[in-house]
Design an enzyme around this catalytic site. Structure first.
Site, short mmCIF file in Angstrom:
data_model
loop_
_atom_site.label_atom_id
_atom_site.label_comp_id
_atom_site.label_asym_id
_atom_site.label_seq_id
_atom_site.Cartn_x
_atom_site.Cartn_y
_atom_site.Cartn_z
N GLU A 1 28.31 -91.54 43.81
CA GLU A 1 29.00 -90.52 44.61
C GLU A 1 28.22 -90.17 45.87
OE1 GLU A 1 30.12 -87.21 42.12
OE2 GLU A 1 31.51 -88.44 40.99
N LYS B 1 42.00 -83.60 37.87
CA LYS B 1 41.94 -84.92 38.50
C LYS B 1 43.32 -85.52 38.33
CE LYS B 1 37.09 -85.82 37.21
NZ LYS B 1 36.29 -86.30 36.07
C1 2PG Z 1 33.27 -86.20 36.70
C2 2PG Z 1 33.69 -87.32 37.60
C3 2PG Z 1 33.62 -87.06 39.07
P1 2PG Z 1 34.13 -89.80 36.94
O1 2PG Z 1 32.81 -86.44 35.58
O2 2PG Z 1 33.47 -85.04 37.01
O3 2PG Z 1 32.44 -86.53 39.53
O4 2PG Z 1 33.15 -88.54 37.24
O5 2PG Z 1 35.06 -89.93 38.07
O6 2PG Z 1 33.18 -90.96 36.77
O7 2PG Z 1 34.86 -89.48 35.67
MG MG Z 2 32.99 -84.17 35.01
#
Ligand code: 2PG
Ligand code: MG
Length: 387
Positions: A192, A312
């Site tokens: 990231e 998300k």
């Molecule tokens: C999280 C995410 C984003 P990933 O755990 O919050 O930072 O990670 O997209 O790898 O699930």
């Molecule tokens: Mg997370």
């Protein structure tokens, strides 16, 4: 009115050089496209990114082409028409990218911004949450590294541009601290674009103490939970559920932590609840725990596990359902944090969704072109509001 005349899709690379989907649509008001991101520390209960494979999802869209043109889409709720056709046949990444492209078309047709299509009355800007140092699954360091996945800066101001500048400046200043405190520091960044280090979480938090912003962590605890124990590597030790609760509680007290994401395994609704009871004025955040899913959020509400939730969109896929999750959270006084994924594209719609759904926070890294594109879009929204 928008009519989708043709849909096509292809694989593109995300910031990790892994394949992800880009959906393109041709409509009566022009051509639009949108892409989806990819997670690495994925929750067990997330929707599948693709039904069988990315390639097969592309095929499904192609074969459904004739159906889409029979519908007129005039408002956000009309995304249902698209879902009626493809639901159960494509994965969450494909559906999210497709619906995002349709939202862009709707905005164009209505001479509006995308966020206005969702909520023309949106006013409140979110606070930024920026990842400055990373460990766990997102780090490429071979040897020692923090077991926690993310160390986050949360400026107190809601002025996005100001918060963005503060985060950039502080993150830059960390390079000197890391050079001084970490003999193995090589100046490299993680998935990231956060700094990588061989320090452990306490050593990192010791450095972050001097920040004049609120501090957060994403423990991403499911990623090191095995056989009912939390397996730490730096230093090597195991913690039981109870010991994890004790350890996290001490960190919150000693480092005055404001934001704590996924401090326990994704099944541990009960431990989340115990932590929230002890620290009601910190944010106890569910990500892998709740996976942008209404049922999981309902369970978290019943058990009083969290007071903040990560949203998300591609953990779910359906923007209609994402909206429902946001509404349920709001009704129950649970703060909403819209979030990027570790594998990102330069797609910016996340900023419009966050503002349209009136998120309280926007978690989107600090630097790197994929993260900055979204932050700049939010700054653009902020600028236009002040006019
Ligand atoms: C999280 C995410 C984003 P990933 O755990 O919050 O930072 O990670 O997209 O790898 O699930
Ligand atoms: Mg997370």
């Amino acid at each position: 009115m928008v009519v989708v005349k043709e849909v096509s899709a292809k694989a593109i690379f995300d910031s990790r050089r892994e394949k992800t989907i880009l959906v393109k649509i041709k409509t009566n008001v022009g051509s639009f496209s949108a892409s989806a991101p990819n997670g690495k520390s994925k929750g067990k209960y997330e929707a599948k990114s693709y039904m069988h494979s990315l390639e097969k999802d592309i095929d499904v869209l192609k074969k459904s082409n004739d159906y889409f043109s029979q519908d007129e889409i005039d408002k956000f709720e009309d995304l249902r028409r698209i879902e009626d056709i493809v639901e159960g046949h494509v994965g969450a990444n494909t559906l999210f990218a497709f619906e995002s492209a349709v939202l862009k078309a709707l905005a164009k047709e209505k001479k509006m911004q995308v966020w206005q299509v969702l909520n023309p009355g949106a006013k409140k800007l979110p606070r930024l949450v920026g990842n400055c140092i990373g460990g766990g699954k997102h780090s490429h360091v071979e040897g020692k590294k923090p077991d926690f996945q993310e160390f986050l800066l949360v400026p107190k101001t809601k002025k996005i541009k100001e918060a963005f500048e503060m985060n950039k400046k502080f993150k830059k200043s960390l390079e000197l601290d890391l050079k001084e405190k970490d003999s193995e520091f090589d100046g490299k960044k993680n998935d990231e674009d956060a700094w990588q280090t061989s320090l452990n979480e306490k050593e990192v938090l010791d450095i972050l103490k001097r920040a004049r912003v609120d501090i957060g962590i994403d423990v991403a605890a499911s990623s090191f939970y095995k056989r009912k124990k939390y397996l730490y590597e730096n230093p090597v030790l195991t913690r039981t559920e109870e010991e994890q609760l004790f350890y996290i509680s001490n960190l919150i007290k000693n480092y005055d932590l404001f934001y704590i994401e996924d401090p326990f395994n994704e099944e541990s609704f009960d431990s989340f609840a115990k932590l929230l009871k002890k620290f009601p004025s910190s944010l106890i955040v569910g990500d892998d725990l709740t996976v942008t899913n209404e049922k999981r959020l309902n369970k978290a509400i019943e058990e009083k596990s969290i007071n903040a939730i990560i949203i998300k969109p591609n953990q779910n896929g359906s923007l209609l359902k994402v909206k429902k999750v946001c509404e349920l959270a709001k009704k129950n006084n649970i703060k909403i944090i819209f979030s990027h994924r570790s594998g990102e594209t330069t797609e910016t719609i996340l900023a419009d969704l966050a503002f349209g759904f009136q998120a309280d926070f926007f978690k989107c890294g600090i630097t790197g072109k994929e993260r900055e594109a979204k932050l700049k879009r939010l700054i653009e929204i902020e600028k236009k509001l002040n006019r």
